[in-house]
Design an enzyme around this catalytic site. Sequence first.
Site, mmCIF file in Angstrom:
data_model
loop_
_atom_site.group_PDB
_atom_site.id
_atom_site.type_symbol
_atom_site.label_atom_id
_atom_site.label_comp_id
_atom_site.label_asym_id
_atom_site.label_seq_id
_atom_site.Cartn_x
_atom_site.Cartn_y
_atom_site.Cartn_z
ATOM 1 N NE ARG A 35 61.656 1.866 -30.949
ATOM 2 C CZ ARG A 35 60.405 1.574 -30.586
ATOM 3 N NH1 ARG A 35 59.641 0.847 -31.362
ATOM 4 N NH2 ARG A 35 59.917 2.011 -29.447
ATOM 5 C CB ILE A 61 55.911 4.159 -31.110
ATOM 6 C CG1 ILE A 61 56.737 3.064 -31.803
ATOM 7 C CG2 ILE A 61 56.844 5.061 -30.318
ATOM 8 C CD1 ILE A 61 57.775 3.617 -32.823
ATOM 9 C CB SER A 62 54.568 -1.152 -29.103
ATOM 10 O OG SER A 62 53.203 -0.980 -29.364
ATOM 11 C CD GLN A 63 58.750 -3.164 -23.862
ATOM 12 O OE1 GLN A 63 57.690 -3.009 -23.268
ATOM 13 N NE2 GLN A 63 59.810 -3.661 -23.294
#
Length: 214
Positions: A35, A61-63
């Site tokens: 990530r 950017i999504s969790q």
Amino acid sequence: MKSFDRQRDIMIREHLQVRGISDQSVMKAMCEVPREEFVSEQFLERAYGDHPLPIAEGQTISQPYIVAYMTEALELRTTDKLLEIGTGSGYAAAVLSRIVTTVYSIERVSGLAAAARQLLKRLGYTNIVIHEGDGTLGWPEHAPYDAIVVTAGAPKLPQPLLEQLAIGGRLVIPVGRSYEVQELIRVRRLSEDDYRSEELCGVRFVPLIGEEGW
Ligand code: SAH
């Protein structure tokens, strides 16, 4: 600072396992994707926190938990052909590509599409195809899809995406009347014109902008 590998292990245990992600293929994919590579330099220290982070062009950017949750909700098989709307950083596409044969991903902002394409190539992902355009219209050329995931909030279910879903296919999409909060919906196509939808949970995504979006 703990190493990224160590932080990734902690994320898997504390944010995913504890909160109920149980699909082993999803866990494995989340373990495999670095990530930190998808996060801008200034947020590196927070790469593994369980929250979304800003990327270029005012997007996010999504969790990690939501990426895992949506991936699990898609009920993927290794032979699936998948369409993602909203490439953004390319992180979710990378996770999805560890599970299915091919990921087709559409991004409307050209700078993001180009950056994600370059990054995914550098990291060695070869089964992700990125297209710049309006994802609310889907990508008819490669349809039908066994799974479609939308990572931006829609005002309603986009008709072209329903049409491009294979029979037996699943669409996971945040839908909401306001710009900021949505309900995550899973739609299954049961036959040519029979669709069943269920509400999964409340979510917050940036808006899906396009002909069948906002
Ligand atoms: N999946 C991404 C999250 C991206 S945020 C990740 O893992 O980083 C949502 C993205 O959807 C943004 O990049 C935004 O530009 C894009 N988007 C919004 N409307 C879109 C549309 N109609 N078609 C394609 N992409 C769209």
